[in-house]
Design a protein around this motif. Structure first.
Motif, PDB file in Angstrom:
ATOM      1  N   ARG A 290      50.080  74.092 -63.298  1.00  0.00           N
ATOM      2  CA  ARG A 290      51.807  74.316 -62.862  1.00  0.00           C
ATOM      3  C   ARG A 290      51.056  75.451 -61.338  1.00  0.00           C
TER       4      ARG A 290
ATOM      5  N   LEU B  81      61.113  76.296 -62.067  1.00  0.00           N
ATOM      6  CA  LEU B  81      60.997  77.239 -61.700  1.00  0.00           C
ATOM      7  C   LEU B  81      61.213  79.109 -63.237  1.00  0.00           C
TER       8      LEU B  81
ATOM      9  N   LYS C  16      58.283  79.383 -64.508  1.00  0.00           N
ATOM     10  CA  LYS C  16      57.939  80.804 -63.185  1.00  0.00           C
ATOM     11  C   LYS C  16      58.966  82.028 -64.225  1.00  0.00           C
TER      12      LYS C  16
ATOM     13  N   MET D 133      56.445  76.080 -56.696  1.00  0.00           N
ATOM     14  CA  MET D 133      55.744  75.993 -57.775  1.00  0.00           C
ATOM     15  C   MET D 133      54.663  76.886 -57.124  1.00  0.00           C
TER      16      MET D 133
END
Lengths: 251, 245
Positions: free
Chosen positions: B82, B107, B111, B158
């Motif tokens: 990541r 995402l 994330k 990212m």
């Protein structure tokens, strides 16, 4: 006695067709659809598991999948259905009585899973290695990368083969008749056969055949549709993009 | 290009073999934060393998890789990746997803942004690479250059601390190379730490802070572009340059 009237007596006896039609619709069609749909769902789920095992990097997971596929693809369907349907029935009758449907569906699903597993495996394997690599480079785990990126693409590519397998299941569902069915459990083939035996002509079986075709022919067209879309892409969408491109160019 | 939070990268003594085939035989490469290192060398010299050893798509057999001064070989590889963006020769966009969804997928899933925030971030990133108007298109309907710019946007969204480029322009038609290279140059300018495996010697000369020449699994010679291109010391590098320049 001319040939035409013999054939027409045997196959086109409208009266016996008409007599069996309500039962064919209300009992036979419904039961065939239940058998086929349940086996499609269970067979697809099992097939996906077989495929994932077959693609594992661990040998002790790959081997069971291989052996499973070899056995259930290699046996005649009727033999598998009888072995499972009759063989396991003394055990399962404690749960749901002598009803042959659960075991019939299980047998059909186990057979289908062997074929569907191979279909999924080949589809997933056809996805370029770079797809998983890109997913992993972004931070996805192996499992998420397979689930979100590789498997959806693999499955899309084998939709035609998958639907062909569903067609086979619709036809093979007739084999549960060998397990012995109550009157209310009879599917298309059995109803056609019973009526044919009673009336002494094959017209009810021909009618059953027509019902099978009503199910399978639309599925065949679905295969062709998927196949065409795979080869040519989605026509509507690419048109959208072209329009968008033009709009952008004119800006 | 917005400013980036880049980290330093240090590769030391990395070895990697495929069975008996030793592809990396002790590679050293140090890239200070915000700098760009170009890796050049003949095919099969281990350049692409080196990039994959850095983000552990391939696990090194020996040696160490440090990101921001800390070894990356002990922790979770998924978490490490990541922090490192990677761009591939063949773009590797997800063809079953729209351009926008290619960027929002990691995402949202990695994330953990909600759909709205992911879309906003993805659109902003597409804007930066000049492809906001392609958000709804499928990758297959884009040119190679556009696809590669989307792939760069996907990696940048990212917010990586280092970017790896694996022959990012090798699969492009000649007229599309420039757009991708200038985007990469902008990114270097913005202060990203980058390791760029490339056959574009012009790019290496103009953009790189450091050029490393690899052959047979080792860095044979490295230095500032002027030194590598105009004052090569090793015979192997001089021979390589005579073939590609």
């Amino acid at each position: 006695m001319d040939i035409w009237s013999t054939l027409s007596d045997t196959f086109l006896d409208w009266e016996s067709m008409k007599a069996v039609l309500p039962e064919m619709l209300k009992v036979g069609l419904v039961n065939t659809l239940i058998l086929a749909a349940a086996s499609v769902v269970l067979g697809t789920l099992l097939g996906m598991i077989v495929a994932v095992l077959a693609l594992s990097s661990k040998r002790w997971l790959r081997w069971p999948a291989k052996i499973y596929t070899d056995i259930f693809r290699g046996l005649p369907a009727i033999l598998t259905i009888l072995l499972i349907g009759q063989g396991l029935s003394p055990i399962t009758r404690h749960w749901w009585g002598p009803n042959p449907y659960p075991l019939g569906i299980l047998a059909l699903s186990l057979i289908a899973a062997a074929y569907i597993g191979e279909i999924f495996r080949s589809g997933i394997q056809s996805v370029e290695k770079g797809q998983l690599e890109a997913a992993r480079a972004l931070g996805f785990s192996y499992t998420s990368g397979m689930r979100l990126v590789v498997i959806p693409q693999g499955v899309r590519r084998v939709l035609p083969a998958l639907v062909n397998q569903f067609i086979a299941l619709v036809k093979e569902s007739s084999l549960v008749y060998f397990l012995g069915l109550l009157a209310s459990q009879r599917e298309l083939f059995r109803i056609g056969q019973d009526a044919a035996a009673t009336n002494g002509n094959l017209s009810p079986l021909l009618l059953a055949g027509i019902f099978y075709l009503l199910i399978t022919v639309p599925l065949t067209h679905l295969v062709n549709h998927f196949d065409k879309r795979l080869r040519e892409g989605r026509p509507v969408e690419s048109e959208d993009v072209e329009l968008e491109e033009l709009a952008h160019a004119n800006r | 290009m917005r400013t980036v939070e880049a980290a330093s990268l240090e590769v030391s003594g990395v070895e990697l073999a495929f069975g008996s085939n030793k592809v990396l035989r002790g590679v050293d490469l140090a890239v200070p934060a915000g700098q760009t290192a170009c890796v050049i060398g003949p095919s099969g010299s281990g350049k692409s393998t080196l990039l994959r050893a850095i983000n552990r798509l391939l696990e090194p057999d020996a040696g160490d890789v440090k990101l921001g001064g800390e070894s990356v070989l002990r922790g979770d590889a998924d978490v490490l990746r990541r922090r490192i963006g990677m761009v591939f020769q063949h773009f590797n966009l997800f063809p079953h997803k729209s351009v926008l969804d290619n960027i929002t997928l990691p995402l949202r899933k990695i994330k953990k942004l909600d759909a709205e925030a992911a879309q906003a971030a993805a659109r902003a990133q597409l804007e930066l690479v000049g492809l906001a108007h392609k958000a709804g298109a499928r990758p297959g309907n884009l040119s190679g250059g556009q696809q590669q710019r989307v792939a760069i946007a996907r990696a940048l969204a990212m917010e990586p601390e280092v970017m790896l480029f694996d022959e990012a322009t090798s699969a492009l038609d000649p007229e599309l190379v420039k757009g991708v290279l200038s985007l990469m140059a902008d990114l270097a300018e913005a202060g990203m730490t980058m390791v760029v495996v490339t056959h574009e010697m012009g790019f290496a000369r103009e953009v790189a802070d450091q050029v490393a020449f690899m052959d047979h699994g080792v860095v044979v010679e490295s230095g500032v572009p002027e030194q590598i291109f105009d004052a090569a010391e090793s015979a192997r590098l001089r021979q390589f340059l005579s073939q590609v320049l």
